[in-house]
Scaffold this active site. Structure first.
Site, PDB file in Angstrom:
ATOM      1  CG  ASP A   1     -18.107  42.641  92.369  1.00 51.10           C
ATOM      2  OD1 ASP A   1     -17.597  42.058  91.396  1.00 51.10           O
ATOM      3  OD2 ASP A   1     -18.471  42.044  93.403  1.00 51.10           O
TER       4      ASP A   1
ATOM      5  CB  VAL B   1     -21.413  35.643  87.206  1.00 51.69           C
ATOM      6  CG1 VAL B   1     -22.737  35.977  86.517  1.00 51.69           C
ATOM      7  CG2 VAL B   1     -21.596  35.721  88.726  1.00 51.69           C
TER       8      VAL B   1
ATOM      9  CG  HIS C   1     -18.337  39.685  84.449  1.00 51.89           C
ATOM     10  ND1 HIS C   1     -18.807  38.408  84.268  1.00 51.89           N
ATOM     11  CD2 HIS C   1     -17.499  39.624  85.504  1.00 51.89           C
ATOM     12  CE1 HIS C   1     -18.268  37.611  85.183  1.00 51.89           C
ATOM     13  NE2 HIS C   1     -17.469  38.328  85.941  1.00 51.89           N
TER      14      HIS C   1
ATOM     15  CG  HIS D   1     -13.816  41.805  87.794  1.00 51.43           C
ATOM     16  ND1 HIS D   1     -14.510  41.577  88.955  1.00 51.43           N
ATOM     17  CD2 HIS D   1     -13.922  40.662  87.074  1.00 51.43           C
ATOM     18  CE1 HIS D   1     -15.001  40.342  88.943  1.00 51.43           C
ATOM     19  NE2 HIS D   1     -14.659  39.760  87.807  1.00 51.43           N
TER      20      HIS D   1
HETATM   21  P1  AMP Z   1     -16.329  36.449  88.129  1.00 50.48           P
HETATM   22  O1  AMP Z   1     -15.792  35.596  89.222  1.00 50.48           O
HETATM   23  O2  AMP Z   1     -15.302  37.094  87.273  1.00 50.48           O
HETATM   24  O3  AMP Z   1     -17.375  35.668  87.353  1.00 50.48           O
HETATM   25  O4  AMP Z   1     -17.013  37.674  88.832  1.00 50.48           O
HETATM   26  C1  AMP Z   1     -18.315  37.706  89.276  1.00 50.48           C
HETATM   27  C2  AMP Z   1     -18.400  38.917  90.147  1.00 50.48           C
HETATM   28  O5  AMP Z   1     -19.738  39.232  90.308  1.00 50.48           O
HETATM   29  C3  AMP Z   1     -17.805  38.735  91.544  1.00 50.48           C
HETATM   30  O6  AMP Z   1     -16.841  39.735  91.772  1.00 50.48           O
HETATM   31  C4  AMP Z   1     -19.008  38.868  92.465  1.00 50.48           C
HETATM   32  O7  AMP Z   1     -18.682  39.548  93.654  1.00 50.48           O
HETATM   33  C5  AMP Z   1     -19.972  39.655  91.624  1.00 50.48           C
HETATM   34  N1  AMP Z   1     -21.387  39.433  91.842  1.00 50.48           N
HETATM   35  C6  AMP Z   1     -22.036  38.267  92.048  1.00 50.48           C
HETATM   36  N2  AMP Z   1     -23.374  38.462  92.109  1.00 50.48           N
HETATM   37  C7  AMP Z   1     -23.572  39.783  91.932  1.00 50.48           C
HETATM   38  C8  AMP Z   1     -24.726  40.621  91.882  1.00 50.48           C
HETATM   39  N3  AMP Z   1     -25.961  40.127  92.036  1.00 50.48           N
HETATM   40  N4  AMP Z   1     -24.550  41.941  91.670  1.00 50.48           N
HETATM   41  C9  AMP Z   1     -23.303  42.459  91.536  1.00 50.48           C
HETATM   42  N5  AMP Z   1     -22.191  41.726  91.557  1.00 50.48           N
HETATM   43  C10 AMP Z   1     -22.304  40.409  91.758  1.00 50.48           C
END
Ligand code: AMP
Length: 141
Positions: free
Chosen positions: A33, A98, A102, A104
């Site tokens: 992340d 995003v 996914h 975490h």
């Molecule tokens: P969510 O809020 O569950 O959709 O989590 C999205 C996660 O993706 C967050 O923890 C962000 O820090 C992470 N994130 C956003 N863009 C990227 C990226 N390009 N590469 C890796 N992690 C990312």
């Protein structure tokens, strides 16, 4: 809401954007992340497109959780963690930012609180070093 294949994770899956990958197979990939809530914060994604858990094909979950378990075990060992938190958010009201499903995976340490969700961006060299530690454990398991 429909799946939008221009989301950041779809672009990482297609190889259009970089990521600090730690694992991939036919069904899923895992990478660091970018804004970790703690040391070793890793994301696990199925390759199959879905916005989140709500619209996913249930057949996705078995292989996905097998990879989540693999990454949970590997991150716990790589960082000598005391435990592992697994989280997954669905839609903005639940904290999703995003829109490709996914999970975490967060190694946890006694007495250490999680940092804010999507808080500060980590240095690339730290992410690279942490990814290497996880890959090293996976290579020996
Ligand atoms: P969510 O809020 O569950 O959709 O989590 C999205 C996660 O993706 C967050 O923890 C962000 O820090 C992470 N994130 C956003 N863009 C990227 C990226 N390009 N590469 C890796 N992690 C990312």
């Amino acid at each position: 809401m429909k799946y939008d294949d221009t989301n950041i994770f779809a672009r990482i899956l297609r190889g259009e954007l970089p990521a600090h990958k730690v694992y991939e197979d036919d069904t899923a990939i895992a990478f660091m992340d970018l804004m970790p809530q703690g040391t070793g914060h890793t994301l696990v994604l199925p390759r199959a497109p879905s916005r989140n858990l709500l619209d996913a094909d249930p057949a996705t979950f078995g292989p996905l959780m097998a990879v989540v378990q693999k990454i949970a075990r590997a991150t716990k060992e790589a960082f000598a963690a005391d435990g592992v938190t697994v989280m997954q958010f669905n839609e903005p009201a639940a904290g999703q930012t995003v829109y490709h499903l996914h999970v975490h995976v967060l190694p946890r340490f006694e007495g250490v609180a999680l940092k804010p969700h999507t808080g500060q961006m980590e240095k690339p060299e730290v992410l690279a070093a942490n990814a290497e530690k996880i890959r090293a454990v996976l290579a020996n398991s």
